[in-house]
Design an enzyme around this catalytic site. Sequence first.
Site, PDB file in Angstrom:
ATOM      1  N   SER A  72       0.836  -1.206   0.000  1.00  0.00           N
ATOM      2  CA  SER A  72       0.000   0.000   0.000  1.00  0.00           C
ATOM      3  C   SER A  72       0.863   1.245   0.000  1.00  0.00           C
ATOM      4  O   SER A  72       0.432   2.300  -0.441  1.00  0.00           O
ATOM      5  CB  SER A  72      -0.849   0.084   1.265  1.00  0.00           C
ATOM      6  OG  SER A  72      -1.576  -1.058   1.464  1.00  0.00           O
ATOM      7  N   HIS A  88      -2.162  -3.300  -6.635  1.00  0.00           N
ATOM      8  CA  HIS A  88      -2.711  -2.881  -5.340  1.00  0.00           C
ATOM      9  C   HIS A  88      -4.222  -3.088  -5.299  1.00  0.00           C
ATOM     10  O   HIS A  88      -4.985  -2.326  -5.889  1.00  0.00           O
ATOM     11  CB  HIS A  88      -2.347  -1.403  -5.085  1.00  0.00           C
ATOM     12  CG  HIS A  88      -2.746  -0.919  -3.736  1.00  0.00           C
ATOM     13  ND1 HIS A  88      -3.338   0.301  -3.518  1.00  0.00           N
ATOM     14  CD2 HIS A  88      -2.659  -1.509  -2.512  1.00  0.00           C
ATOM     15  CE1 HIS A  88      -3.580   0.437  -2.222  1.00  0.00           C
ATOM     16  NE2 HIS A  88      -3.183  -0.641  -1.597  1.00  0.00           N
ATOM     17  N   GLU A 126      -5.082  -0.943  -8.500  1.00  0.00           N
ATOM     18  CA  GLU A 126      -4.081  -0.023  -9.038  1.00  0.00           C
ATOM     19  C   GLU A 126      -2.912  -0.861  -9.579  1.00  0.00           C
ATOM     20  O   GLU A 126      -2.355  -1.692  -8.849  1.00  0.00           O
ATOM     21  CB  GLU A 126      -3.598   0.941  -7.953  1.00  0.00           C
ATOM     22  CG  GLU A 126      -4.684   1.911  -7.511  1.00  0.00           C
ATOM     23  CD  GLU A 126      -4.275   2.829  -6.351  1.00  0.00           C
ATOM     24  OE1 GLU A 126      -4.752   3.963  -6.308  1.00  0.00           O
ATOM     25  OE2 GLU A 126      -3.490   2.389  -5.486  1.00  0.00           O
ATOM     26  N   ASN A 178      -4.683   6.433  -2.072  1.00  0.00           N
ATOM     27  CA  ASN A 178      -4.166   6.804  -0.752  1.00  0.00           C
ATOM     28  C   ASN A 178      -3.457   8.157  -0.753  1.00  0.00           C
ATOM     29  O   ASN A 178      -3.162   8.704   0.302  1.00  0.00           O
ATOM     30  CB  ASN A 178      -3.226   5.718  -0.210  1.00  0.00           C
ATOM     31  CG  ASN A 178      -4.023   4.562   0.377  1.00  0.00           C
ATOM     32  OD1 ASN A 178      -5.175   4.729   0.766  1.00  0.00           O
ATOM     33  ND2 ASN A 178      -3.419   3.390   0.419  1.00  0.00           N
TER      34      ASN A 178
HETATM   35  N1  LIG Z   1      -5.445  -4.506   4.911  1.00  0.00           N
HETATM   36  C1  LIG Z   1      -5.672  -3.611   3.954  1.00  0.00           C
HETATM   37  O1  LIG Z   1      -6.650  -2.835   3.981  1.00  0.00           O
HETATM   38  C2  LIG Z   1      -4.738  -3.544   2.781  1.00  0.00           C
HETATM   39  C3  LIG Z   1      -5.210  -3.011   1.576  1.00  0.00           C
HETATM   40  C4  LIG Z   1      -4.367  -2.999   0.453  1.00  0.00           C
HETATM   41  C5  LIG Z   1      -3.071  -3.492   0.575  1.00  0.00           C
HETATM   42  N2  LIG Z   1      -2.629  -3.978   1.781  1.00  0.00           N
HETATM   43  C6  LIG Z   1      -1.261  -4.492   1.829  1.00  0.00           C
HETATM   44  O2  LIG Z   1      -1.315  -5.918   1.734  1.00  0.00           O
HETATM   45  C7  LIG Z   1      -0.257  -6.518   2.480  1.00  0.00           C
HETATM   46  C8  LIG Z   1      -0.822  -7.487   3.499  1.00  0.00           C
HETATM   47  O3  LIG Z   1      -1.741  -6.823   4.304  1.00  0.00           O
HETATM   48  P1  LIG Z   1      -2.830  -7.628   5.185  1.00  0.00           P
HETATM   49  O4  LIG Z   1      -3.761  -6.610   5.721  1.00  0.00           O
HETATM   50  O5  LIG Z   1      -3.364  -8.789   4.412  1.00  0.00           O
HETATM   51  O6  LIG Z   1      -1.909  -8.171   6.375  1.00  0.00           O
HETATM   52  P2  LIG Z   1      -2.194  -9.389   7.389  1.00  0.00           P
HETATM   53  O7  LIG Z   1      -1.424  -9.069   8.603  1.00  0.00           O
HETATM   54  O8  LIG Z   1      -3.659  -9.663   7.474  1.00  0.00           O
HETATM   55  O9  LIG Z   1      -1.523 -10.656   6.637  1.00  0.00           O
HETATM   56  C9  LIG Z   1      -0.162 -10.766   6.386  1.00  0.00           C
HETATM   57  C10 LIG Z   1       0.194 -12.236   6.332  1.00  0.00           C
HETATM   58  O10 LIG Z   1       1.536 -12.360   5.855  1.00  0.00           O
HETATM   59  C11 LIG Z   1       2.165 -13.406   6.583  1.00  0.00           C
HETATM   60  N3  LIG Z   1       3.615 -13.199   6.506  1.00  0.00           N
HETATM   61  C12 LIG Z   1       4.359 -12.283   7.145  1.00  0.00           C
HETATM   62  N4  LIG Z   1       5.653 -12.392   6.760  1.00  0.00           N
HETATM   63  C13 LIG Z   1       5.701 -13.391   5.841  1.00  0.00           C
HETATM   64  C14 LIG Z   1       6.741 -13.964   5.071  1.00  0.00           C
HETATM   65  N5  LIG Z   1       7.999 -13.522   5.170  1.00  0.00           N
HETATM   66  N6  LIG Z   1       6.437 -14.955   4.206  1.00  0.00           N
HETATM   67  C15 LIG Z   1       5.158 -15.395   4.108  1.00  0.00           C
HETATM   68  N7  LIG Z   1       4.133 -14.901   4.823  1.00  0.00           N
HETATM   69  C16 LIG Z   1       4.406 -13.905   5.684  1.00  0.00           C
HETATM   70  C17 LIG Z   1       1.615 -13.300   8.004  1.00  0.00           C
HETATM   71  O11 LIG Z   1       1.759 -14.513   8.696  1.00  0.00           O
HETATM   72  C18 LIG Z   1       0.153 -12.925   7.713  1.00  0.00           C
HETATM   73  O12 LIG Z   1      -0.671 -14.072   7.623  1.00  0.00           O
HETATM   74  C19 LIG Z   1       0.532  -5.349   3.073  1.00  0.00           C
HETATM   75  O13 LIG Z   1       1.574  -5.029   2.208  1.00  0.00           O
HETATM   76  C20 LIG Z   1      -0.498  -4.233   3.121  1.00  0.00           C
HETATM   77  O14 LIG Z   1       0.096  -2.953   3.095  1.00  0.00           O
HETATM   78  C21 LIG Z   1      -3.440  -4.046   2.868  1.00  0.00           C
END
Ligand SMILES: NC(=O)c1ccc[n+]([C@@H]2O[C@H](COP(=O)([O-])OP(=O)(O)OC[C@H]3O[C@@H](n4cnc5c(N)ncnc54)[C@H](O)[C@@H]3O)[C@@H](O)[C@H]2O)c1
Length: 389
Positions: free
Chosen positions: A119, A140, A152, A190
């Site tokens: 993000s 994204h 995106e 964003n």
């Molecule tokens: N939550 C949102 O609203 C949102 C929206 C768009 C983008 N994002 C982006 O998406 C990504 C994930 O966000 P999320 O909200 O799903 O997070 P989350 O915390 O729900 O999930 C992340 C997962 O990644 C796993 N993980 C961590 N390190 C790891 C590794 N080295 N190898 C494999 N797995 C690993 C964790 O165990 C966890 O299950 C981030 O980059 C975030 O910025 C989030």
Amino acid sequence: MLDKQTIVGVIGSGAMGSGIAQVAAMAGHNVVLYDTNNAALDKAKAGLNNTLQKLQEKGKIANADEVFSRFSFADTLSTFANCGLIIEAIVEKLEVKKAVFTELETIVSADCVLATNTSSLSVTSIAAACKKADRVFGLHFFNPAPLMALVEVIPAVQTNEGLIPAAKDLMKAWSKIPVITKDTPGFIVNRVARPFYGEAIRIYEEGIADMATIDHAMTAGGFRMGPFALMDYIGHDVNYVVTETVFQSFFFDPRYKPSFSQKRLLEAGWLGKKTGRGFYNYAEGAITPAPNADVTLATAILERIVAMLINEAVEALYLNIASASDLETAMTKGVNYPKGLLAWCDEWGADKCLAILDSLYHEYHDDRYRASVLLRKKAFDRTKFIDKN
Ligand SMILES: NC(=O)c1ccc[n+]([C@@H]2O[C@H](COP(=O)([O-])OP(=O)(O)OC[C@H]3O[C@@H](n4cnc5c(N)ncnc54)[C@H](O)[C@@H]3O)[C@@H](O)[C@H]2O)c1
């Protein structure tokens, strides 16, 4: 290059990874979902099965078991050897993402392409972790990925140009609406949405109106949620951190300056709805504050915040962050704004928007309110942003 036969790997089975995996499987791909945390992977597996069964009950898919059979769940990256596209959705930490991309390259085939769902990080710096950096780009998705149509698509500085149209076509095949944006902080949504939160908080901090009145002004103006209710819904751990990251990434441009009001909520652990307290109190029996229904006040609030939003969209257009039509699509599909900000400017007239910003600039002597050069030009030559013919 990317078609239905492409095996899709998803790294990270959290909120975003499991949602993206669902979208890919429903679009007909075989999907490998990987996480280092077995509990997270088990949770995703159960969650996906449950969601697909519910979709079948509602008649939205024909055969949940058949879609579920397209998944495999993995606790080792080596399972990605046959993937043609890998989407990374792990923790938002640059060094961790870079390490995963470097390792991935030792496993995948030469023509496998790699996307990050970051993000707020630079896609270019993630791509730099790869020897074949031209295969890396940003995809994204918005949360929840199965429901939010906008994606995106972000070429890094190094990305092979041919990859972007292919990624765009693939997103269309997944029933998504892709927009292309430059690799700059916050991409489109964003970045352009920052004043919706930041300017609302300024109005509140200055005592011009209380939160309920500001929220009321914005919903009366067509927004689905007011800024305070929305920040509480998103959570201050997410919304404040995005604001701070965007501010730092823009070399501390005052336009994106975070607020102490929101920072203190984060420090207090008042993260919003999920903790029962944020700007508002969500405890049982808590009194919902009533807005001041003064129409003149509501109009002034709406116009100040919308003028700031329009200025962000115009500046993004001026700096070629995205096309006019992608900017409009991003704000209407990514955050459900009632209309595109450029169309909103056309409706008002650029001169009206410029007058609001210039008046704020003169009042505050703050660069936060500097009008985009393009807005000034449009106010002068009176041409529209959106050609309706
Ligand atoms: N939550 C949102 O609203 C949102 C929206 C768009 C983008 N994002 C982006 O998406 C990504 C994930 O966000 P999320 O909200 O799903 O997070 P989350 O915390 O729900 O999930 C992340 C997962 O990644 C796993 N993980 C961590 N390190 C790891 C590794 N080295 N190898 C494999 N797995 C690993 C964790 O165990 C966890 O299950 C981030 O980059 C975030 O910025 C989030």
